[in-house]
Motif scaffolding. Structure first.
Motif, mmCIF file in Angstrom:
data_model
loop_
_atom_site.group_PDB
_atom_site.id
_atom_site.type_symbol
_atom_site.label_atom_id
_atom_site.label_comp_id
_atom_site.label_asym_id
_atom_site.label_seq_id
_atom_site.Cartn_x
_atom_site.Cartn_y
_atom_site.Cartn_z
ATOM 1 N N LEU A 108 63.763 28.857 -9.703
ATOM 2 C CA LEU A 108 62.783 28.561 -9.834
ATOM 3 C C LEU A 108 61.759 29.090 -9.912
ATOM 4 O O LEU A 108 60.830 28.988 -10.565
ATOM 5 C CB LEU A 108 62.559 27.211 -8.704
ATOM 6 C CG LEU A 108 63.520 26.361 -7.640
ATOM 7 C CD1 LEU A 108 63.773 25.930 -7.018
ATOM 8 C CD2 LEU A 108 62.804 24.633 -9.285
ATOM 9 N N MET A 109 61.884 30.099 -9.232
ATOM 10 C CA MET A 109 60.739 31.195 -9.740
ATOM 11 C C MET A 109 60.429 31.950 -11.494
ATOM 12 O O MET A 109 59.693 32.189 -11.522
ATOM 13 C CB MET A 109 61.329 32.521 -9.296
ATOM 14 C CG MET A 109 60.969 32.257 -7.823
ATOM 15 S SD MET A 109 61.011 34.463 -6.832
ATOM 16 C CE MET A 109 62.369 33.911 -6.123
ATOM 17 N N ALA A 110 61.655 31.828 -12.178
ATOM 18 C CA ALA A 110 61.798 31.180 -13.820
ATOM 19 C C ALA A 110 61.531 30.546 -14.113
ATOM 20 O O ALA A 110 61.026 30.416 -14.926
ATOM 21 C CB ALA A 110 62.796 32.070 -14.012
ATOM 22 N N ALA A 111 61.502 29.168 -13.933
ATOM 23 C CA ALA A 111 61.502 27.968 -14.846
ATOM 24 C C ALA A 111 60.021 27.674 -14.272
ATOM 25 O O ALA A 111 59.305 26.947 -14.445
ATOM 26 C CB ALA A 111 62.572 26.941 -14.344
ATOM 27 N N ILE A 112 59.507 27.819 -13.045
ATOM 28 C CA ILE A 112 57.887 27.081 -12.501
ATOM 29 C C ILE A 112 57.604 27.710 -13.674
ATOM 30 O O ILE A 112 56.143 27.006 -13.860
ATOM 31 C CB ILE A 112 57.955 27.108 -10.830
ATOM 32 C CG1 ILE A 112 58.962 26.178 -10.188
ATOM 33 C CG2 ILE A 112 56.161 26.943 -10.818
ATOM 34 C CD1 ILE A 112 58.547 26.459 -8.913
ATOM 35 N N PRO A 113 57.424 29.027 -13.692
ATOM 36 C CA PRO A 113 56.145 29.417 -14.661
ATOM 37 C C PRO A 113 55.704 29.506 -16.583
ATOM 38 O O PRO A 113 54.862 29.800 -16.614
ATOM 39 C CB PRO A 113 55.625 31.189 -13.736
ATOM 40 C CG PRO A 113 56.737 31.749 -13.163
ATOM 41 C CD PRO A 113 57.187 30.120 -12.896
ATOM 42 N N MET A 114 57.347 29.116 -16.285
ATOM 43 C CA MET A 114 56.993 28.844 -18.100
ATOM 44 C C MET A 114 56.132 27.633 -17.900
ATOM 45 O O MET A 114 55.892 26.479 -17.484
ATOM 46 C CB MET A 114 58.544 28.620 -18.361
ATOM 47 C CG MET A 114 59.717 29.645 -18.306
ATOM 48 S SD MET A 114 61.610 28.992 -18.630
ATOM 49 C CE MET A 114 62.542 30.490 -18.892
ATOM 50 N N ARG A 115 55.572 27.612 -19.280
ATOM 51 C CA ARG A 115 55.058 26.928 -19.917
ATOM 52 C C ARG A 115 55.875 26.007 -21.221
ATOM 53 O O ARG A 115 57.136 26.809 -21.860
ATOM 54 C CB ARG A 115 53.696 27.466 -21.098
ATOM 55 C CG ARG A 115 52.950 28.597 -20.350
ATOM 56 C CD ARG A 115 51.372 27.782 -20.726
ATOM 57 N NE ARG A 115 50.701 29.449 -20.225
ATOM 58 C CZ ARG A 115 49.386 29.007 -19.405
ATOM 59 N NH1 ARG A 115 49.390 27.793 -19.134
ATOM 60 N NH2 ARG A 115 48.980 30.022 -18.419
ATOM 61 N N ALA A 116 55.533 24.163 -20.924
ATOM 62 C CA ALA A 116 56.331 23.362 -21.496
ATOM 63 C C ALA A 116 55.235 23.388 -22.960
ATOM 64 O O ALA A 116 54.538 23.767 -23.503
ATOM 65 C CB ALA A 116 56.924 22.100 -21.219
ATOM 66 N N ASP A 117 56.989 23.060 -24.146
ATOM 67 C CA ASP A 117 55.605 22.922 -24.821
ATOM 68 C C ASP A 117 55.480 21.201 -25.604
ATOM 69 O O ASP A 117 55.333 20.853 -24.432
ATOM 70 C CB ASP A 117 56.732 23.124 -26.561
ATOM 71 C CG ASP A 117 58.551 22.509 -26.534
ATOM 72 O OD1 ASP A 117 58.093 20.856 -25.350
ATOM 73 O OD2 ASP A 117 58.971 22.405 -27.164
#
Length: 124
Positions: A108-117
């Protein structure tokens, strides 16, 4: 006499780099002549578990996060969704311990800050 044996032994030794190059040459020759090795059930199972993908898979960010929050801590549903069957299986095997909870928090710490296309997808 001992020196002759040492020379013969040294001549018989193959460096790791030479071995790798020879194996690669063999693979190239098999590919060139169309020789295919028969897949065993173990290699098929290993390919299925690892996904045999050459890189990250695009997944919907919201769905991935929801799966991680709902069932990731228990069964690793978000890992199965991302095509990472081996890690999902590890989550299932260790569901009785706290390891999947810690791993899901890291996910979750890796996925939450990722920006979606534009389509809401991220690479996992």
């Amino acid at each position: 006499m001992k020196e002759n044996r040492r020379k013969e032994q040294k001549h018989d030794e193959v460096s790791p780099m030479e071995m790798i190059l020879a194996q690669q040459e063999l693979v190239d020759l098999k590919r060139e002549y169309g020789i295919l090795e028969k897949e065993t059930w173990r290699t098929r199972l290993g390919g299925w578990l690892t996904g045999r993908s050459k890189g990250p898979k695009k997944v919907n960010r919201k769905t991935y996060i929801r799966l991680a929050l709902c069932c990731g801590w228990f069964c690793g549903g978000h890992r199965f969704y991302a095509g990472q069957k081996l890690l999902g299986t590890l989550y299932l095997l260790f569901c009785w311990s706290g390891i999947p909870v810690a791993m899901t928090l890291i996910d979750l710490m890796a996925a939450i800050p990722m920006r979606a296309d534009e389509t809401g997808m991220i690479l996992m």
